[in-house]
Scaffold this motif. Structure first.
Motif, mmCIF file in Angstrom:
data_model
loop_
_atom_site.group_PDB
_atom_site.id
_atom_site.type_symbol
_atom_site.label_atom_id
_atom_site.label_comp_id
_atom_site.label_asym_id
_atom_site.label_seq_id
_atom_site.Cartn_x
_atom_site.Cartn_y
_atom_site.Cartn_z
ATOM 1 N N SER A 102 -1.151 0.897 -1.285
ATOM 2 C CA SER A 102 -0.963 2.047 -0.402
ATOM 3 C C SER A 102 -0.499 1.566 0.966
ATOM 4 O O SER A 102 -0.393 0.370 1.211
ATOM 5 C CB SER A 102 -2.272 2.834 -0.274
ATOM 6 N N SER A 103 -0.219 2.517 1.854
ATOM 7 C CA SER A 103 0.228 2.216 3.227
ATOM 8 C C SER A 103 1.461 1.321 3.239
ATOM 9 O O SER A 103 1.611 0.469 4.115
ATOM 10 C CB SER A 103 -0.907 1.556 4.033
ATOM 11 N N LYS A 108 4.182 8.056 0.203
ATOM 12 C CA LYS A 108 3.934 9.442 0.595
ATOM 13 C C LYS A 108 5.261 10.128 0.879
ATOM 14 O O LYS A 108 6.108 9.590 1.596
ATOM 15 C CB LYS A 108 3.035 9.509 1.829
ATOM 16 N N GLN A 141 -7.273 0.120 -5.488
ATOM 17 C CA GLN A 141 -6.190 0.495 -4.571
ATOM 18 C C GLN A 141 -6.407 -0.194 -3.231
ATOM 19 O O GLN A 141 -7.496 -0.131 -2.652
ATOM 20 C CB GLN A 141 -6.160 2.008 -4.371
ATOM 21 N N ILE A 174 2.372 3.202 -3.912
ATOM 22 C CA ILE A 174 2.237 4.619 -3.561
ATOM 23 C C ILE A 174 3.072 4.931 -2.330
ATOM 24 O O ILE A 174 2.890 4.320 -1.273
ATOM 25 C CB ILE A 174 0.771 4.977 -3.300
ATOM 26 N N ALA A 186 2.460 10.294 -3.346
ATOM 27 C CA ALA A 186 1.423 11.067 -2.673
ATOM 28 C C ALA A 186 2.160 12.206 -1.984
ATOM 29 O O ALA A 186 2.888 11.995 -1.013
ATOM 30 C CB ALA A 186 0.662 10.216 -1.670
ATOM 31 N N HIS A 188 -3.078 -0.860 -7.241
ATOM 32 C CA HIS A 188 -2.190 0.135 -6.637
ATOM 33 C C HIS A 188 -2.113 -0.164 -5.146
ATOM 34 O O HIS A 188 -3.151 -0.329 -4.500
ATOM 35 C CB HIS A 188 -2.732 1.548 -6.856
#
Length: 294
Positions: free
Chosen positions: A192-193, A252, A163, A250, A16, A190
């Motif tokens: 995240s975080s 960032k 996600q 993911i 990301a 997926h």
């Protein structure tokens, strides 16, 4: 379905990309374009093949200007909230591809599971299915929190992708069996975080006052990592990349240098840790503090 492959961790990373890490000192436009170009080229050279985007600001346009040629990336996009109608949500998903100069994308995700349970949920899902049927996206899915009961929602809508937030501090996607339940439905996951919105790295004195009761637990977790000589980034990536049933994690990134550090950490040997001991108590984890925000 079994996506876990310890031999190829970078292949399971998704980026990301955000180059405005310091909003008080924004980059000049040309510098931002070059920063994105460097991130994408670094990712391509390392074998990272996924990019996750949001329909915010000019991030998609910057990606369109920065793709290496030929582009090796599979791109996922998000819808805008369905509050303004399904027409706008569908049109904005199409526009995301236009902004990035792509004829098609890999995945389009409903930006929040709550959009699907509202009165326009079925209509929105039908529009995304139409985009898939016309070849604009290969897969469709949704973004959910743990509280959204994503496995139940998946049985209702049969998505290709879901996600979810998951990290060493908030392990509920694993401990509640949600990952296993989605894998049983042949749904790609997926995560995240994965860096817990910086909680593993932030100085204790910079945490919001509301998080004061979490400081002792965070201190103990950091001490465990230090005693095991494990870098927090290495721990964060090792925990998420080792989860079976997960297609990608993911991360960032704000710069090529940060991406290189992430790639190096993903290649580091998985530490022998008591992972459950690194989890914050469930009642201490709150989206208000950014730990579980997707």
């Amino acid at each position: 379905m079994r996506f876990f492959d310890a031999q190829n961790p970078v292949e399971r990373l998704a980026l990301a990309v955000g180059v405005e890490a310091d909003r008080q000192r924004p980059m000049p436009q040309l510098q931002r374009e070059e920063a994105v170009r460097q991130i994408l080229q670094t990712a391509a050279d390392a074998g990272v093949s996924r990019v996750a985007t949001k329909p915010e600001g000019d991030g998609e346009r910057l990606l369109g200007l920065g793709w290496p040629f030929p582009s090796p990336f599979r791109v996922s996009v998000r819808t805008v909230p369905v509050n303004d109608g399904v027409d706008r949500a569908e049109a904005r998903a199409r526009r995301s591809l236009e902004h990035m100069g792509l004829p098609r994308g890999d995945t389009v995700l409903v930006q929040a599971a709550t959009d699907l349970v509202g009165e326009d949920g079925r209509a929105l899902w039908a529009r995304l299915q139409g985009l898939k049927d016309r070849g604009l996206f290969r897969r469709i899915g949704f973004i959910a929190s743990i509280e959204d009961s994503p496995a139940v929602l998946a049985r209702r809508f049969r998505p290709d992708v879901v996600q979810l937030p998951c990290n060493v501090l908030d392990q509920r996607a694993v401990s509640t069996g949600i990952l296993d339940q989605l894998a049983e439905q042949d749904v790609a996951v997926h995560l995240s975080s994965v860096f817990a919105k910086g909680l593993l790295f932030s100085a204790m004195e910079t945490l919001p006052p509301e998080m004061g009761r979490m400081v002792p637990q965070l201190s103990r977790i950091r001490r465990r990592l230090a005693e095991a000589r494990v870098d927090p980034m290495q721990a964060a990536l090792s925990y998420t990349l080792r989860q079976e049933g997960v297609e990608c994690v993911i991360a960032k990134v704000h710069s090529a240098a940060q991406l290189r550090a992430i790639i190096a950490a993903s290649h580091a040997p998985c530490p022998d840790m008591d992972w459950k001991a690194l989890s914050l108590e469930a009642n201490a984890v709150s989206s208000r503090f950014g730990v579980v925000a997707a």
